[in-house]
Write a protein that holds these residues in place. Structure first.
Motif, mmCIF file in Angstrom:
data_model
loop_
_atom_site.group_PDB
_atom_site.id
_atom_site.type_symbol
_atom_site.label_atom_id
_atom_site.label_comp_id
_atom_site.label_asym_id
_atom_site.label_seq_id
_atom_site.Cartn_x
_atom_site.Cartn_y
_atom_site.Cartn_z
ATOM 1 N N MET A 22 0.811 -1.217 0.000
ATOM 2 C CA MET A 22 0.000 0.000 0.000
ATOM 3 C C MET A 22 0.846 1.270 0.000
ATOM 4 O O MET A 22 0.378 2.323 -0.412
ATOM 5 C CB MET A 22 -0.934 0.029 1.221
ATOM 6 N N ILE A 23 2.100 1.162 0.443
ATOM 7 C CA ILE A 23 2.946 2.358 0.495
ATOM 8 C C ILE A 23 3.199 2.904 -0.903
ATOM 9 O O ILE A 23 3.219 4.113 -1.125
ATOM 10 C CB ILE A 23 4.265 2.030 1.227
ATOM 11 N N LYS A 24 3.378 2.022 -1.853
ATOM 12 C CA LYS A 24 3.662 2.479 -3.222
ATOM 13 C C LYS A 24 2.411 2.913 -3.977
ATOM 14 O O LYS A 24 2.504 3.511 -5.034
ATOM 15 C CB LYS A 24 4.401 1.399 -4.006
ATOM 16 N N ARG A 25 1.217 2.613 -3.461
ATOM 17 C CA ARG A 25 -0.022 3.018 -4.115
ATOM 18 C C ARG A 25 -0.343 4.482 -3.768
ATOM 19 O O ARG A 25 -0.024 4.946 -2.687
ATOM 20 C CB ARG A 25 -1.191 2.159 -3.633
ATOM 21 N N THR A 26 -1.011 5.156 -4.688
ATOM 22 C CA THR A 26 -1.410 6.528 -4.411
ATOM 23 C C THR A 26 -2.638 6.524 -3.508
ATOM 24 O O THR A 26 -3.394 5.550 -3.460
ATOM 25 C CB THR A 26 -1.752 7.273 -5.708
ATOM 26 N N ASN A 27 -2.825 7.626 -2.801
ATOM 27 C CA ASN A 27 -4.008 7.753 -1.941
ATOM 28 C C ASN A 27 -5.286 7.674 -2.771
ATOM 29 O O ASN A 27 -6.293 7.138 -2.317
ATOM 30 C CB ASN A 27 -3.972 9.066 -1.176
ATOM 31 N N LYS A 28 -5.237 8.197 -3.984
ATOM 32 C CA LYS A 28 -6.406 8.147 -4.869
ATOM 33 C C LYS A 28 -6.765 6.704 -5.214
ATOM 34 O O LYS A 28 -7.936 6.332 -5.225
ATOM 35 C CB LYS A 28 -6.113 8.938 -6.138
ATOM 36 N N PHE A 29 -5.752 5.890 -5.487
ATOM 37 C CA PHE A 29 -6.008 4.480 -5.803
ATOM 38 C C PHE A 29 -6.645 3.762 -4.621
ATOM 39 O O PHE A 29 -7.639 3.040 -4.770
ATOM 40 C CB PHE A 29 -4.704 3.778 -6.187
#
Length: 66
Positions: free
Chosen positions: A33-40
């Motif tokens: 989840m760290i590499k995912r954007t907040n929007k995703f």
């Protein structure tokens, strides 16, 4: 003719809506989840409905789903 069998994995992962669409959990949220954007992360909450081609495949796995 014997009864057709439902795929066990499909009945655990998918459900059918009142209009006949297939409802499934959002993909891509198990780890990393760290590499995912907040929007995703925000857009991937809850459940989603499958696209028409995927729906056709899943409905074959669940012959008695209403």
């Amino acid at each position: 003719m014997p009864k057709m069998k439902t795929k066990s994995g499909a009945k655990k992962r998918f459900s059918v809506t009142a209009t006949g669409r297939i409802k499934a959990g959002q993909a891509g949220k198990r780890h990393g989840m760290i590499k995912r954007t907040n929007k995703f992360i925000r857009n991937a909450r809850g459940t989603t409905t499958l696209s028409a081609p995927d729906e056709k495949i899943v409905k074959g796995y669940m012959p008695y789903a209403r």
